[in-house]
Design an enzyme around this catalytic site. Sequence first.
Site, PDB file in Angstrom:
ATOM      1  CG  ASP A  12      23.094   3.678  37.357  1.00  0.00           C
ATOM      2  OD1 ASP A  12      22.460   4.676  37.746  1.00  0.00           O
ATOM      3  OD2 ASP A  12      24.152   3.734  36.700  1.00  0.00           O
ATOM      4  CD  GLU A  43      22.025   8.145  35.701  1.00  0.00           C
ATOM      5  OE1 GLU A  43      23.217   8.132  35.977  1.00  0.00           O
ATOM      6  OE2 GLU A  43      21.305   9.188  35.762  1.00  0.00           O
TER       7      GLU A  43
END
Length: 631
Positions: free
Chosen positions: A505, A549
Amino acid sequence: MSTDSSQQLAVNCPPLSHNTPQILTQVGQPEAKPIPGRFAQMLAPLTQQTFRQVVQQVQQELSIVHQTLCMLEDQGFQGVLNDLLHSMALKIGELLDADRTTIFMFDGEKQELWSMVQEESGSSSIEIRIPANRGIAGHVATHQETINIPYDFYKDSRSEEAKKQDRRTGYRTYTLLAIPILDQQGQLLAVVQMLNKVRPELNSTLPLQDRVHHQGFGAADEKIFAEFVEVIGLLLESSKAFYAAAQKQRAANALMASTQVLGQSGLSLQETLLHIMAEAKQLMQAEHSILWLVDRDRHRLWTYADISHQQIPLGTGLLSKLVDTQQPLNYAFNHPPLSTHQLGCKTPLYSVLCMPVLNAHGKLIAIAQLANKYRPSIVHSEPRQGEVPERYRINFSKEDETFLMAFNTQAGSILDRAIINADLEEKVRERTQALHDRNVQLQQEIEERHRAEAKLKQLNQQLQQLSRIDGLTSIYNRRSFDECLDKEWRRLRREQQPLSIILCDVDHFKQYNDTYGHQAGDVCLQDVASAIDNSVKRPADMVARYGGEEFVVLLPNTPLAGAAHIAEIVRMAIEALMIPHKASSASDQVTLSLGVAAFIPNTQQSQTELLEAADAALYRAKQQGRNQVIS
C-alpha cells in the site's frame, strides 16, 4: 628415394621445380599423325632367305604391341602415360642416388614445361605447367645445357626461387643436377631435374641432411645418365603420343559426362542454362561462364544472373559482332584489357572465348562465353598495377575452341529443346491465367472473409488481454490475480508446496493526490507499479494492481522467509525512486507498507484466509509507522 607420401608425385618425386607455380592445367598437344603402313613396313623384309630372322623380329614387335594394348585396357592412355613417366623418374633417381627426380616434358607449341603430379588424395594425377624460360629448368630448356650445382645449393645465386618453394613445401635442397633430353633430330624433349644426391649405404629413415652426399652429383653421374639417355629419349618420345591420346580421351570423357548431365529430363530453361555453362566452365577451366540467348524479337541478348535477367542490346559490343559473323572470338590475356560491361561481367577480364551455339537447323540460338582461363593450382594473388595475375596468364587454345565447338553441338540441341519447352510452358501459363481470372473474384471473397475472421480473432485476443491488464499501470488487474491465485492454490495444494502473498500500500496516497493533483498521482502509481514488477524476477511470479493504491505480489513455491526478502527488495526499490511526498508523515518521499503471508494450501484453509493474513500484516506495518515489511 624418399618415401614421404605427402610429397610423392605420380611421375616424379617432388618438389617439381623451384619455379613451379601452384598451378595445374590440361592443355592438349597437337595430334600425332599416324605413320601409314606401319605393319606393311614391319613385314616388308620378309623373304624366304630372311624368314626366321624377320619372324622373330615381328614376334617381338607384336609382343610389345600386345602388352601396350593390355595396359590401355587396364589403365587408359592417361594411366599408361602416368605409369611411364613415374617409372622413369623413379629409375633415374635410383640409378643416380637422387632423393627426388622430376621429368619436365617440353611443349614447343606453347613454350611451356609440363609434368604430372599426384593429387593429395593419391587417386589421380594432375598436370602442371610453367613457362619454358623460367628458373633453372627453364634455363636448361632454353640453352639446352646441363646445370650441376654442388653442395650447398643455397649459396648459388640461382637458388632464390628454390628457397621460396622449399619454404612452402618444407623441403631442403642441398645439391641439384638438371639435364636436357633431346630427340633424334636434336630438338628438346624434356628436362630431367634431380635433387639431393644421397649416400645409398645409409639408412633411408635418417634425416635428409644426414644422408646427403656433400660432393653432390659428379661427372660419373652425368656419364651414367649419358649411357642410357638414348633409351630415355625414345621412351619420352613415346610418351608424347600417349599424351596426345590421353588429352583426346580426357576431352571425350568430359564431353560425354557433360552431355549426360545436360540430357537430364525435366530441367527448366534456367536450369538448362546453368547446367550447360557449369559443365562448359569445368571442361575449359574458366573462371566465368555465361550462355547468352539470342532474342531477335526483342533485339537483345539475355541470360539469367542468379534469379534475375541480365541483357545486352543487340548492335552494341563484341557479342553483337559475333551474332552477325557467327565466328569465334578468342581474346588473349596479353591484349589490351576488355571492358567488363561489353561482355556482361563485373570482374576484370583477361582471356575470353566466345563461340556460337546453333540448333539442329543451323540457326544461331545462343553464344557461349567463357572468361579468364586459369591454372587451378596457382593461388590467386593481387598483381602489381597493370599486370595480369600469374593465375590467369594462359589463353584459350585452338584445342579449347575445338572442344567447346563439340560441346556446343550437343548443348545446342538440348538448349533448343529447353527453349521450345519454355515456349510451350508460356502458352500453358497464358491459358491457365484465363481460368485463374475466372476464379479471382471468388478467391478474393474467400480471402476477405479469412482476413475478417483473422481480424476478429485478433480483436478478441486483444480484448481478452485488455480485460486482464490494468489500464493505468499496465500490470495485471484484480481479476487476473484472482484467477491466478485460484489456479496456484489448487496446484500447490496437490504438491504441498508453500504459496506466499505480499500486499503493498502506497503510504498516505490520498494526501499525495491532494498535494500534487490526480494527474501526478496517476504517474506516481505507474512508477510504483513498474518498480514492483521489475523487482520480481521469476516467470511464475505475478504482480497485480489490487485496487486504488494497493498492489499484490503472488509468489508460488516460496516460503515466508523468501517472500519477506522479496518484500524488502520491493520496499527499497520504491524508496530508490525518490518521488517527493512532503505531505507524508512516514518520509519526505513516496514509500510502501507491505504485509507478507505464506500458507501451504490445504482443505481446511481457503484463499481468503491467506489474503486476510497478508492484510493483517499490512495493517500492522501501517500501525507501526509505515515504510516497512511485516510478515
